[in-house]
Design a protein around this motif. Sequence first.
Motif, PDB file in Angstrom:
ATOM      1  N   SER A 193       0.829  -1.200   0.000  1.00 10.17           N
ATOM      2  CA  SER A 193       0.000   0.000   0.000  1.00 10.17           C
ATOM      3  C   SER A 193       0.865   1.252   0.000  1.00 10.17           C
ATOM      4  CB  SER A 193      -0.928   0.005   1.215  1.00 10.17           C
ATOM      5  OG  SER A 193      -0.183   0.035   2.420  1.00 10.17           O
ATOM      6  N   GLY A 194       0.310   2.298  -0.597  1.00 11.08           N
ATOM      7  CA  GLY A 194       0.985   3.579  -0.633  1.00 11.08           C
ATOM      8  C   GLY A 194       1.636   3.891  -1.958  1.00 11.08           C
TER       9      GLY A 194
ATOM     10  N   SER B  35      -0.167   6.126  -4.620  1.00 13.79           N
ATOM     11  CA  SER B  35      -0.295   7.556  -4.300  1.00 13.79           C
ATOM     12  C   SER B  35       0.943   8.350  -4.692  1.00 13.79           C
ATOM     13  CB  SER B  35      -0.557   7.728  -2.797  1.00 13.79           C
ATOM     14  OG  SER B  35       0.539   7.236  -2.036  1.00 13.79           O
TER      15      SER B  35
ATOM     16  N   SER C 137      -6.349  -6.245   3.118  1.00 15.77           N
ATOM     17  CA  SER C 137      -4.942  -6.369   3.509  1.00 15.77           C
ATOM     18  C   SER C 137      -4.685  -7.762   4.056  1.00 15.77           C
ATOM     19  CB  SER C 137      -4.582  -5.323   4.575  1.00 15.77           C
ATOM     20  OG  SER C 137      -4.711  -4.017   4.037  1.00 15.77           O
TER      21      SER C 137
ATOM     22  N   PHE D 266      -1.309   6.015   4.375  1.00 19.31           N
ATOM     23  CA  PHE D 266      -1.136   4.568   4.197  1.00 19.31           C
ATOM     24  C   PHE D 266      -0.184   3.966   5.235  1.00 19.31           C
ATOM     25  CE2 PHE D 266       1.847   6.838   1.459  1.00 19.31           C
ATOM     26  CZ  PHE D 266       3.054   6.266   1.789  1.00 19.31           C
TER      27      PHE D 266
ATOM     28  N   THR E 262       3.594  -0.249   6.513  1.00 14.38           N
ATOM     29  CA  THR E 262       2.528  -0.222   5.523  1.00 14.38           C
ATOM     30  C   THR E 262       1.806  -1.560   5.616  1.00 14.38           C
ATOM     31  OG1 THR E 262       3.965  -1.114   3.791  1.00 14.38           O
ATOM     32  CG2 THR E 262       3.826   1.291   3.979  1.00 14.38           C
TER      33      THR E 262
ATOM     34  N   HIS F 209      -6.219   0.956   0.832  1.00 18.55           N
ATOM     35  CA  HIS F 209      -5.669   2.304   0.755  1.00 18.55           C
ATOM     36  C   HIS F 209      -5.726   2.868  -0.657  1.00 18.55           C
ATOM     37  CE1 HIS F 209      -4.182   2.451   4.895  1.00 18.55           C
ATOM     38  NE2 HIS F 209      -3.792   1.191   4.735  1.00 18.55           N
ATOM     39  N   ASP F 210      -5.051   2.224  -1.587  1.00 20.86           N
ATOM     40  CA  ASP F 210      -4.890   2.803  -2.926  1.00 20.86           C
ATOM     41  C   ASP F 210      -6.040   2.465  -3.876  1.00 20.86           C
ATOM     42  OD1 ASP F 210      -2.458   3.821  -2.109  1.00 20.86           O
ATOM     43  OD2 ASP F 210      -1.376   2.004  -2.680  1.00 20.86           O
TER      44      ASP F 210
END
Length: 473
Positions: free
Chosen positions: A126-127, A130, A149, A263, A290, A334-335
């Motif tokens: 994740s992250g 972004s 997740s 995130f 994360t 998250h994304d």
Amino acid sequence: MDNNAPTGRSPDHPNKATPDEPGSRRAAYYLGISWLDLAVSLSIMVIVGAVVIWVAIRVIQPAPPSTLTISAGPEYSRFWFAAQKYKEILARNGVTLRVLTSSGTLENLERLADPAIHVDLGFVQSGLASIPSVVSPDTRRGGLMSLGSVSNWPLFVFYRGPELTRLSEFKGKRLAIGREGSGTRQIVLLLLRANGVEPDSNAQMLPLVGEDAVNALLAGKVDAVFLTADSARPELTAKMIRTPDIRLLNFTQAKAYVRSFPFLSQFDVPMGAFDLADNLPPKATATIETTVELIARDTLHPALSDLIIEAAGEVHGGASLLQTAGEFPAPVAHDFPLSPEAARYYKSGKSFLYRTMPFWLASLVDRLLVLVVPIVVVLIPALRFVPPLYAWRVKSRFYLRYGELIVLERSVLDDPSEQSYVEFTKKLNAIEKGLNKLQMPIAYADHFYALREHISYVRSQIAALRRGNDSRQ
């Protein structure tokens, strides 16, 4: 004798039999039921039913595919091994899982976003989505969704030298931040840049990971290593934590990182987590983490979504140093948005069919229900319209002749000439002849005789009008 009783003779030709006189024509053919009208009525219902079923088939999901492909990670990595376990679990339900190795998260994302590459699933840190410089807008709009997740992914920073508390203090140092194409490398670069540490400017970034990175730190070839859950194996962390002058970075700004990067979350390494006997680390240490999400294309069959999340629970649901039992998989995304099927699964679990039947049978029954429901809800109530439709078709034959009779009568009233009378008689006889040849169910004989009576009435009224005109002349 009643002089008004019908004689069966034509008023204009007393010696000629009228068309309704017995023997002058074939009698009306009475049926128990009009099969043609019934067939037409039922055919309309069949057409309606076919349309309903066609619509249901168009919206129904096809049978789940028997083969899926997952983009995992480097061979023998943590998620490569996880994918092998997925493969075993899915095989129990008749689904074959193809496992592809990759360089990491970025390649997994690229494969998922490219329609030309047949990949259904992938592990993604994740992250990354972004970071505009890392993930293209096309990838972010690539029709991807999260199944939740499956693991947390803490970052462990080991360094040599005096105690440091901030990433900005790594300026001018040699840093092992992970292989090219890995999600960890991109996240670390993002965090270092936020602290003013730039590659090839005021720090040297080396693509070392795992044991190579640890050996480089122990040999003094690098000043710090950035490891994640996959590369920070217990034997490696134990080796570093026992080495004098090597420390585990305590993220004193952990809360600020969490606020700045949604995130991220804080992860606390418990005191003694690496070695209980020697109490290493000697105190609780804060770091950041994360999560790793299971990302799928939005074309993934809903039935397989449940099966995959169930497999994820079996693979990732145990307790470890990094997580408590049952913590994963979790509805944390998250994304990419959490898929509706995954959200429903996390809220309610497997549906009744999939809880009580084998996967292949539950999938079949689930799809059949989509066909049965419209039949029960729409078609069965629609059958009540068959009798009225059938009755309308039979009565419409009489309505047609009533219309002809009205038009014929008015034509004579508008033009009471001899020619009109002759034309009237000809057409009226044709109407009556057609009526007498009509096939109809016996239940509608009253309509037949009522129409015959009305024909006779119109005949008599026009005949009286003609005699009145003749007498005045």
